[in-house]
Each structure stands twice: as structure tokens, then as C-alpha cells.
Motif scaffolding. Structure first.
Motif, PDB file in Angstrom:
ATOM      1  N   MET A   1       0.853  -1.186   0.000  1.00  0.00           N
ATOM      2  CA  MET A   1       0.000   0.000   0.000  1.00  0.00           C
ATOM      3  C   MET A   1       0.888   1.236   0.000  1.00  0.00           C
ATOM      4  O   MET A   1       1.828   1.342   0.770  1.00  0.00           O
ATOM      5  N   ILE A   2       0.565   2.188  -0.859  1.00  0.00           N
ATOM      6  CA  ILE A   2       1.298   3.448  -0.956  1.00  0.00           C
ATOM      7  C   ILE A   2       0.485   4.538  -0.265  1.00  0.00           C
ATOM      8  O   ILE A   2      -0.720   4.639  -0.463  1.00  0.00           O
ATOM      9  N   LEU A   3       1.147   5.345   0.544  1.00  0.00           N
ATOM     10  CA  LEU A   3       0.521   6.537   1.120  1.00  0.00           C
ATOM     11  C   LEU A   3       0.992   7.730   0.300  1.00  0.00           C
ATOM     12  O   LEU A   3       2.197   7.971   0.176  1.00  0.00           O
ATOM     13  N   VAL A   4       0.049   8.464  -0.289  1.00  0.00           N
ATOM     14  CA  VAL A   4       0.378   9.639  -1.094  1.00  0.00           C
ATOM     15  C   VAL A   4       0.059  10.884  -0.286  1.00  0.00           C
ATOM     16  O   VAL A   4      -1.089  11.113   0.093  1.00  0.00           O
ATOM     17  N   THR A   5       1.067  11.685  -0.016  1.00  0.00           N
ATOM     18  CA  THR A   5       0.851  12.958   0.668  1.00  0.00           C
ATOM     19  C   THR A   5       0.854  14.070  -0.376  1.00  0.00           C
ATOM     20  O   THR A   5       1.498  13.955  -1.417  1.00  0.00           O
ATOM     21  N   GLY A   6       0.112  15.128  -0.102  1.00  0.00           N
ATOM     22  CA  GLY A   6      -0.022  16.203  -1.080  1.00  0.00           C
ATOM     23  C   GLY A   6      -0.948  15.805  -2.220  1.00  0.00           C
ATOM     24  O   GLY A   6      -0.899  16.380  -3.301  1.00  0.00           O
ATOM     25  N   ALA A   7      -1.810  14.822  -1.976  1.00  0.00           N
ATOM     26  CA  ALA A   7      -2.647  14.234  -3.025  1.00  0.00           C
ATOM     27  C   ALA A   7      -3.651  15.200  -3.634  1.00  0.00           C
ATOM     28  O   ALA A   7      -4.091  15.002  -4.764  1.00  0.00           O
ATOM     29  N   THR A   8      -4.021  16.245  -2.930  1.00  0.00           N
ATOM     30  CA  THR A   8      -4.995  17.195  -3.476  1.00  0.00           C
ATOM     31  C   THR A   8      -4.327  18.346  -4.210  1.00  0.00           C
ATOM     32  O   THR A   8      -5.011  19.217  -4.754  1.00  0.00           O
ATOM     33  N   GLY A   9      -3.022  18.348  -4.247  1.00  0.00           N
ATOM     34  CA  GLY A   9      -2.288  19.422  -4.910  1.00  0.00           C
ATOM     35  C   GLY A   9      -2.102  19.178  -6.394  1.00  0.00           C
ATOM     36  O   GLY A   9      -2.566  18.179  -6.958  1.00  0.00           O
ATOM     37  N   THR A  10      -1.412  20.081  -7.025  1.00  0.00           N
ATOM     38  CA  THR A  10      -1.201  20.037  -8.472  1.00  0.00           C
ATOM     39  C   THR A  10      -0.514  18.753  -8.910  1.00  0.00           C
ATOM     40  O   THR A  10      -0.982  18.068  -9.823  1.00  0.00           O
ATOM     41  N   ILE A  11       0.582  18.397  -8.280  1.00  0.00           N
ATOM     42  CA  ILE A  11       1.321  17.191  -8.640  1.00  0.00           C
ATOM     43  C   ILE A  11       0.611  15.950  -8.111  1.00  0.00           C
ATOM     44  O   ILE A  11       0.484  14.945  -8.809  1.00  0.00           O
ATOM     45  N   GLY A  12       0.138  16.022  -6.885  1.00  0.00           N
ATOM     46  CA  GLY A  12      -0.500  14.876  -6.251  1.00  0.00           C
ATOM     47  C   GLY A  12      -1.708  14.358  -7.005  1.00  0.00           C
ATOM     48  O   GLY A  12      -1.928  13.147  -7.094  1.00  0.00           O
ATOM     49  N   ARG A  13      -2.493  15.258  -7.566  1.00  0.00           N
ATOM     50  CA  ARG A  13      -3.682  14.833  -8.330  1.00  0.00           C
ATOM     51  C   ARG A  13      -3.292  13.974  -9.528  1.00  0.00           C
ATOM     52  O   ARG A  13      -3.982  13.022  -9.877  1.00  0.00           O
ATOM     53  N   TYR A  14      -2.172  14.316 -10.174  1.00  0.00           N
ATOM     54  CA  TYR A  14      -1.703  13.505 -11.304  1.00  0.00           C
ATOM     55  C   TYR A  14      -1.273  12.123 -10.830  1.00  0.00           C
ATOM     56  O   TYR A  14      -1.530  11.121 -11.487  1.00  0.00           O
ATOM     57  N   LEU A  15      -0.601  12.066  -9.690  1.00  0.00           N
ATOM     58  CA  LEU A  15      -0.172  10.777  -9.152  1.00  0.00           C
ATOM     59  C   LEU A  15      -1.386   9.930  -8.765  1.00  0.00           C
ATOM     60  O   LEU A  15      -1.436   8.733  -9.066  1.00  0.00           O
ATOM     61  N   VAL A  16      -2.368  10.532  -8.111  1.00  0.00           N
ATOM     62  CA  VAL A  16      -3.597   9.821  -7.745  1.00  0.00           C
ATOM     63  C   VAL A  16      -4.264   9.255  -9.002  1.00  0.00           C
ATOM     64  O   VAL A  16      -4.680   8.086  -9.034  1.00  0.00           O
ATOM     65  N   GLU A  17      -4.351  10.058 -10.037  1.00  0.00           N
ATOM     66  CA  GLU A  17      -4.965   9.615 -11.288  1.00  0.00           C
ATOM     67  C   GLU A  17      -4.191   8.441 -11.894  1.00  0.00           C
ATOM     68  O   GLU A  17      -4.780   7.443 -12.320  1.00  0.00           O
ATOM     69  N   ALA A  18      -2.861   8.552 -11.923  1.00  0.00           N
ATOM     70  CA  ALA A  18      -2.040   7.489 -12.504  1.00  0.00           C
ATOM     71  C   ALA A  18      -2.138   6.188 -11.702  1.00  0.00           C
ATOM     72  O   ALA A  18      -2.247   5.098 -12.282  1.00  0.00           O
ATOM     73  N   LEU A  19      -2.105   6.286 -10.376  1.00  0.00           N
ATOM     74  CA  LEU A  19      -2.211   5.089  -9.543  1.00  0.00           C
ATOM     75  C   LEU A  19      -3.583   4.442  -9.690  1.00  0.00           C
ATOM     76  O   LEU A  19      -3.698   3.208  -9.726  1.00  0.00           O
ATOM     77  N   THR A  20      -4.617   5.255  -9.791  1.00  0.00           N
ATOM     78  CA  THR A  20      -5.977   4.738  -9.980  1.00  0.00           C
ATOM     79  C   THR A  20      -6.078   4.001 -11.307  1.00  0.00           C
ATOM     80  O   THR A  20      -6.584   2.873 -11.370  1.00  0.00           O
ATOM     81  N   GLU A  21      -5.583   4.613 -12.376  1.00  0.00           N
ATOM     82  CA  GLU A  21      -5.637   3.995 -13.705  1.00  0.00           C
ATOM     83  C   GLU A  21      -4.831   2.701 -13.764  1.00  0.00           C
ATOM     84  O   GLU A  21      -5.214   1.764 -14.466  1.00  0.00           O
ATOM     85  N   ALA A  22      -3.724   2.646 -13.016  1.00  0.00           N
ATOM     86  CA  ALA A  22      -2.872   1.452 -13.007  1.00  0.00           C
ATOM     87  C   ALA A  22      -3.361   0.403 -12.012  1.00  0.00           C
ATOM     88  O   ALA A  22      -2.755  -0.657 -11.890  1.00  0.00           O
ATOM     89  N   ASP A  23      -4.446   0.712 -11.304  1.00  0.00           N
ATOM     90  CA  ASP A  23      -5.017  -0.192 -10.303  1.00  0.00           C
ATOM     91  C   ASP A  23      -3.999  -0.568  -9.215  1.00  0.00           C
ATOM     92  O   ASP A  23      -3.922  -1.712  -8.772  1.00  0.00           O
ATOM     93  N   VAL A  24      -3.210   0.429  -8.801  1.00  0.00           N
ATOM     94  CA  VAL A  24      -2.217   0.244  -7.735  1.00  0.00           C
ATOM     95  C   VAL A  24      -2.866   0.631  -6.407  1.00  0.00           C
ATOM     96  O   VAL A  24      -3.485   1.692  -6.311  1.00  0.00           O
TER      97      VAL A  24
ATOM     98  N   ALA B   1      -2.157   7.145   9.536  1.00  0.00           N
ATOM     99  CA  ALA B   1      -2.116   7.188   8.073  1.00  0.00           C
ATOM    100  C   ALA B   1      -1.151   6.159   7.498  1.00  0.00           C
ATOM    101  O   ALA B   1      -1.405   5.571   6.448  1.00  0.00           O
ATOM    102  N   LEU B   2      -0.040   5.934   8.186  1.00  0.00           N
ATOM    103  CA  LEU B   2       0.990   5.031   7.671  1.00  0.00           C
ATOM    104  C   LEU B   2       0.720   3.558   7.946  1.00  0.00           C
ATOM    105  O   LEU B   2       1.359   2.701   7.343  1.00  0.00           O
ATOM    106  N   LYS B   3      -0.223   3.254   8.802  1.00  0.00           N
ATOM    107  CA  LYS B   3      -0.529   1.852   9.099  1.00  0.00           C
ATOM    108  C   LYS B   3      -0.886   1.113   7.817  1.00  0.00           C
ATOM    109  O   LYS B   3      -1.725   1.547   7.048  1.00  0.00           O
ATOM    110  N   GLY B   4      -0.211  -0.006   7.604  1.00  0.00           N
ATOM    111  CA  GLY B   4      -0.464  -0.825   6.425  1.00  0.00           C
ATOM    112  C   GLY B   4       0.258  -0.359   5.175  1.00  0.00           C
ATOM    113  O   GLY B   4       0.201  -1.010   4.143  1.00  0.00           O
ATOM    114  N   SER B   5       0.954   0.770   5.242  1.00  0.00           N
ATOM    115  CA  SER B   5       1.691   1.285   4.091  1.00  0.00           C
ATOM    116  C   SER B   5       3.103   0.720   4.070  1.00  0.00           C
ATOM    117  O   SER B   5       3.725   0.553   5.106  1.00  0.00           O
TER     118      SER B   5
END
Length: 99
Positions: free
Chosen positions: A1-24, A57-61
Motif C-alpha cells: 500500500m502506498i501513502l500519497v501525501t499532497g494528493a490534493t495538490g497540483t502534482i498529487g492529483r496527477y499521481l492519484v490519477e495514474a495510480l488509480t488507472e494502473a489499479d495500484v 495514516a501510515l498503518k499498512g503502508s
């Protein structure tokens, strides 16, 4: 499990989108639950300045990916301690050792 910090920001939103599309499997660390819901993924509410929330937040990551970026129209002040995102990240992660 990956914990993404800054996920609502400019860069983080792209990472969230990419991880979602890759089913990670990942979860986003957000400070505001409303913004977490807008992401449409698993999220946890927390803040680097609150070590207890980081432990939760880090539990299970196995990986933490920080996309936190400092942007401010104002000059750096003592309030920011030089680089607030870096110092807050260090505080948050050092307070969560043993997760």
C-alpha cells in the motif's frame, strides 16, 4: 500500500490519477475530508504537524510518496522555518516511527 501525501495538490492529483488507472493500491493523506472525497479514492485525514495522525495514516503502508510542494507569494519568514514542508514532513515521519 502506498501513502500519497499532497494528493490534493497540483502534482498529487496527477499521481492519484495514474495510480488509480494502473489499479495500484494506495491511500491519500488529506487535511480536509471534503477534499479527500473529491479525489474519489481511499483517503485518511491527517497532518504532518500531528504525529498521531501520521501513525494512523501510515498503518499498512509500505511506501510513502510525498508530493508536497511549498508555494507562497510571500517571502520566507521565520514562521516557515526555511522550508516548512520539509520540516513538517520530518516531524510527521519521525513522530510515527514504529508504524
Amino acid at each position: 500500500m502506498i501513502l500519497v501525501t499532497g494528493a490534493t495538490g497540483t502534482i498529487g492529483r496527477y499521481l492519484v490519477e495514474a495510480l488509480t488507472e494502473a489499479d495500484v493500491p494506495f491511500r491519500a493523506l488529506v487535511r480536509d475530508a471534503r477534499r479527500g472525497k473529491e479525489l474519489g479514492c481511499e483517503f485518511v485525514v491527517g497532518d504532518f504537524d500531528d504525529p498521531a495522525s501520521m501513525v494512523s495514516a501510515l498503518k499498512g503502508s509500505t511506501v510513502s510518496c510525498s508530493t508536497v510542494v511549498a508555494r507562497s507569494p510571500w517571502p520566507v519568514s521565520s514562521r516557515w522555518s526555511g522550508n516548512r514542508p520539509v520540516s513538517s514532513t520530518r516531524r510527521g515521519l519521525s513522530g510515527s516511527r514504529g508504524w
